[in-house]
Design a protein around this motif. Sequence first.
Motif: not given
Length: 286
Positions: A101-104, A122-129
Amino acid sequence: MQRDQLADFLRHRREGIRPAEVGIPDGPRRRTTGLRREEVAMLAGMSVDYVVRLEQGRSSQPSTQLLGALARALRLSDDERAHLFHLAGHRPPPADAVARLARAGLVRMLDLLGDTPALVLSDLGEVLAQNRAAVLLTGDHTGLSGDRRYLVHRWFTEPATRAVYPPEEHEHQARQLVADLRAAAGRRSGDPTVAGLVDRLRAVSADFRRLWAEHEVAVRRADRKTLLHPRVGRLLMDCETLMTPDQGQQLLVLTPADAEARERLELLLVLGVEEFPSGTTGPPVR
């Protein structure tokens, strides 16, 4: 589920956010001090009726996915997000899920960047926002599931992913992805999420096995790359990465590296959203 307290919490958080914080103009005729219910609904991707029922304590128990969307829309901190889950009768997400979950604070920076493409990863390259400009440039990657969430996995298992880079940049991009994953694996030693991802990639991709065996390690902080966009063509972009202190999330900002790229990006922003060609999800950028 504590319906009354949940309703009160959501109402107060909505009223406490200035529209400008989420990229909504604060016009002279606006009477609401914070966000309107319909604006929260738009940001969270849900119906206005459901937001109304939540704030009136008349809703069914919201799902964890819906709570995550509300947390992003209301720009909740980590502690506020956990409180939201408790009020709704759910356990807060475990550490790995929270990291997804992307940090606010990073989401607020996306809003402030406006027409400059930016993503939270994320540090694994997942797009969170992503902000709107990033969606137009790279496609929407936030709805992917399973191993497809990770750019490194798509790169080595889906040929269409590579088609949005010039062939001469493929080897460089592949090496950077693997080196970055190697760095994350070192930081998260013993983490089954990372170990499982590496094992699955080694099992399906000879190219990944070759690069993984070379033990290159490098956290990506700045880069220049060419994106082949299906609508506006070639864009030379500078990529700057800002990392959180724990290196769990990063803000990636993309700026045009020359006048031609700037003009093409401006054109893309005017053209707006249109589906990418079948079989692609837009340029994977990291």
